[in-house]
Design an enzyme around this catalytic site. Structure first.
Site, PDB file in Angstrom:
ATOM      1  N   SER A   1       0.815  -1.210   0.000  1.00 28.21           N
ATOM      2  CA  SER A   1       0.000   0.000   0.000  1.00 28.21           C
ATOM      3  C   SER A   1       0.856   1.271   0.000  1.00 28.21           C
ATOM      4  O   SER A   1       1.603   1.511  -0.932  1.00 28.21           O
ATOM      5  CB  SER A   1      -0.958  -0.042   1.191  1.00 28.21           C
ATOM      6  OG  SER A   1      -1.918   0.979   1.125  1.00 28.21           O
TER       7      SER A   1
ATOM      8  N   ASP B   1      -2.398   6.393  -3.530  1.00 29.94           N
ATOM      9  CA  ASP B   1      -1.238   5.768  -2.895  1.00 29.94           C
ATOM     10  C   ASP B   1      -0.774   4.594  -3.754  1.00 29.94           C
ATOM     11  O   ASP B   1      -1.255   4.396  -4.861  1.00 29.94           O
ATOM     12  CB  ASP B   1      -1.550   5.341  -1.461  1.00 29.94           C
ATOM     13  CG  ASP B   1      -2.554   4.208  -1.380  1.00 29.94           C
ATOM     14  OD1 ASP B   1      -3.326   4.031  -2.341  1.00 29.94           O
ATOM     15  OD2 ASP B   1      -2.585   3.485  -0.362  1.00 29.94           O
TER      16      ASP B   1
ATOM     17  N   ASP C   1      -1.123   1.408  -3.955  1.00 36.64           N
ATOM     18  CA  ASP C   1      -2.052   0.421  -4.526  1.00 36.64           C
ATOM     19  C   ASP C   1      -3.409   1.031  -4.856  1.00 36.64           C
ATOM     20  O   ASP C   1      -4.352   0.313  -5.190  1.00 36.64           O
ATOM     21  CB  ASP C   1      -2.214  -0.782  -3.601  1.00 36.64           C
ATOM     22  CG  ASP C   1      -2.954  -0.476  -2.311  1.00 36.64           C
ATOM     23  OD1 ASP C   1      -2.932   0.701  -1.879  1.00 36.64           O
ATOM     24  OD2 ASP C   1      -3.554  -1.396  -1.733  1.00 36.64           O
TER      25      ASP C   1
ATOM     26  N   ASP D   1      -5.873   2.380  -3.282  1.00 30.43           N
ATOM     27  CA  ASP D   1      -7.115   2.176  -2.536  1.00 30.43           C
ATOM     28  C   ASP D   1      -7.436   3.378  -1.649  1.00 30.43           C
ATOM     29  O   ASP D   1      -8.432   3.374  -0.930  1.00 30.43           O
ATOM     30  CB  ASP D   1      -7.079   0.886  -1.709  1.00 30.43           C
ATOM     31  CG  ASP D   1      -6.037   0.890  -0.606  1.00 30.43           C
ATOM     32  OD1 ASP D   1      -5.223   1.836  -0.542  1.00 30.43           O
ATOM     33  OD2 ASP D   1      -6.018  -0.074   0.188  1.00 30.43           O
TER      34      ASP D   1
END
Length: 452
Positions: free
Chosen positions: A104, A245, A247, A249
């Site tokens: 992440s 960010d 990833d 999400d």
């Protein structure tokens, strides 16, 4: 009594690459155990496997592929794609399991593994505990016989499928013609799909953080370092800036003046818009204990409730499903809109904001700031050994502070899930009172000694 988990944290498994638990051996064993756990029925089983742009993703991906294949699962590889794309494609392809290899918003040296069930939602604590129990066993006798070993293939149009899914969340009657948008993809998994989706909807797109090299993910860019985005918005005289960010999400927004708009304001804007259109379910928005009281007061004035959970998007989603709510999120920028996605999706949340801006016609600085946040302060206190939150002296002082804040503010004490830290947060209309109570609690936590 539930089993204490060894590998899984609040958001899958995460750690430094090539150091336990993020080693080849553990990744392979996880692939075997998860594959066996999700083999239910006589059909040909499959897993969808994606990743972000970290260098270590190649290593973890290969290890997990070998584990799944040895368990008799077919593997569909999609390469770098956002976490919400993996959740969406898992459902769309009727896969038995979805896997996202990503840490992440963490630095490139870390990596992680997130698992999604066939419904596209993150796994329950029970599933994670059962998978860990399998990982501790010798699985040799349970692995596939030679004729039942799985096959691996690549889905070449995965990015296009996700782009179309994200665009479908944007009202069909609207376009982004005439809008100039800066998009910062954190040199992460959305570096292709997010700019393409905005361009296909008609926007002029300025890309930053879209040149991943394996080691620059989240480096001075993206939602954890939005300074570059804010500067680019001003430089290019853009209408809006979007920071994702690693990833994708989570999302943060910069208005046309370069000022940042956090997750609480985003929640307020989407909730107000959906409530007016009759799309908000249950007259409730779900957020965590960290969301500002200003958001709570704003929603109350709209006749809506703010449901609070522990920190972590999985807890937000659990409460949303319990309440049948369709909007939830975190101050950090995780936005879960279950009309369109089963997990946080930064691109879809950004498209909801853009839809409001197109329909309203006013600049983002006027549209996206719906309430004045209460003064809020967060400090961390490091401890050794046992966490001090259960000590009587700490509990007594906490009760005193909460009485002092009654009706005027809040105090939140919570243990970090990744470090030996107690996070102390307070908010109130009086900034001086906030400083006072946070300092008081930190002093007590620093002085208390907990017997080993």
């Amino acid at each position: 009594m539930s089993r204490m988990k060894r590998f899984f944290g609040t958001d899958g498994i995460r750690g430094t690459a090539n150091v336990a638990p993020m080693t080849v051996e553990i990744a392979q064993k996880l692939g075997q155990a998860a594959g066996l756990h999700f083999k239910r029925g006589d059909h040909r089983h499959s897993v969808l496997l994606g990743k972000d742009t970290r260098l270590s993703g190649y290593m973890i991906e290969s290890a997990m592929v070998s584990g799944f294949l040895s368990a008799g699962m077919d593997v569909t590889l999609v390469g770098p794609l956002p976490t919400p794309a993996i959740a969406m494609l898992t459902r769309s392809l009727r896969a038995d399991l979805g896997v996202m290899i990503s840490a992440s918003h963490n630095p490139f040296g870390d990596n992680g593994i997130k698992l999604f069930g066939p419904d596209g939602f993150k796994l329950s604590d029970q599933d994670e505990s059962e998978i860990e129990a399998l990982m501790e066993k010798d699985l040799t006798a349970y692995l596939a016989t030679p004729e039942h070993i799985g096959r691996a293939s690549r889905l070449n149009d995965a990015a296009g499928r996700y782009i179309e899914s994200a665009k479908a969340s944007f009202p069909r009657k609207l376009r982004l013609d005439g809008m100039k948008i800066v998009i910062d993809c954190a040199n992460g998994s959305a570096y292709r799909v997010a700019p393409t989706a905005l361009w296909e909807l008609g926007a002029e797109v300025i890309r930053i953080g879209c040149e991943p090299n394996g080691v620059n993910i989240n480096e001075k860019c993206g939602s954890t370092h939005p300074e570059a985005l804010c500067a680019a918005v001003v430089k290019h005289k853009a209408d809006l800036g979007i920071a994702l960010d690693g990833d994708a999400d989570r999302v943060l927004i910069a208005d046309e003046t370069g000022r940042l708009i956090d997750g609480d304001q985003i929640l307020a804007l989407i909730a107000q818009s959906w409530a007016r259109e009759g799309r908000l379910v249950g007259k409730a928005v779900v957020a965590t204990v960290m969301s500002n009281m200003g958001l709570e007061r704003f929603l109350e004035n709209l006749g809506l409730n703010l449901e609070r959970t522990a920190v972590g998007d999985r807890y937000v989603v659990e409460r949303m499903l319990e309440r049948q709510a369709n909007i939830g999120g975190e101050q950090s920028g995780h936005m879960v809109l279950t009309d369109f996605a089963t997990t946080g999706d930064g691109l879809i949340a950004a498209l909801q904001i853009l839809a409001v801006l197109v329909q309203d016609g006013r600049p983002a600085s006027e549209v996206c700031r719906l309430f004045q946040p209460f003064p809020q302060k967060l400090k961390n206190v490091r401890y050794k050994g046992v966490c001090p939150l259960d000590v009587d002296e700490v509990k007594s002082r906490q009760a005193d502070v909460e009485r002092k804040l009654a009706g005027r503010g809040r105090l939140v004490l919570r243990k970090s899930g990744t470090e030996p830290l107690v996070r102390v947060m307070a908010e109130a209309e009086d900034a001086n009172l906030v400083d006072e109570v946070v300092d008081q609690m930190c002093d007590v936590l620093e002085q208390v000694r907990v017997p080993a």
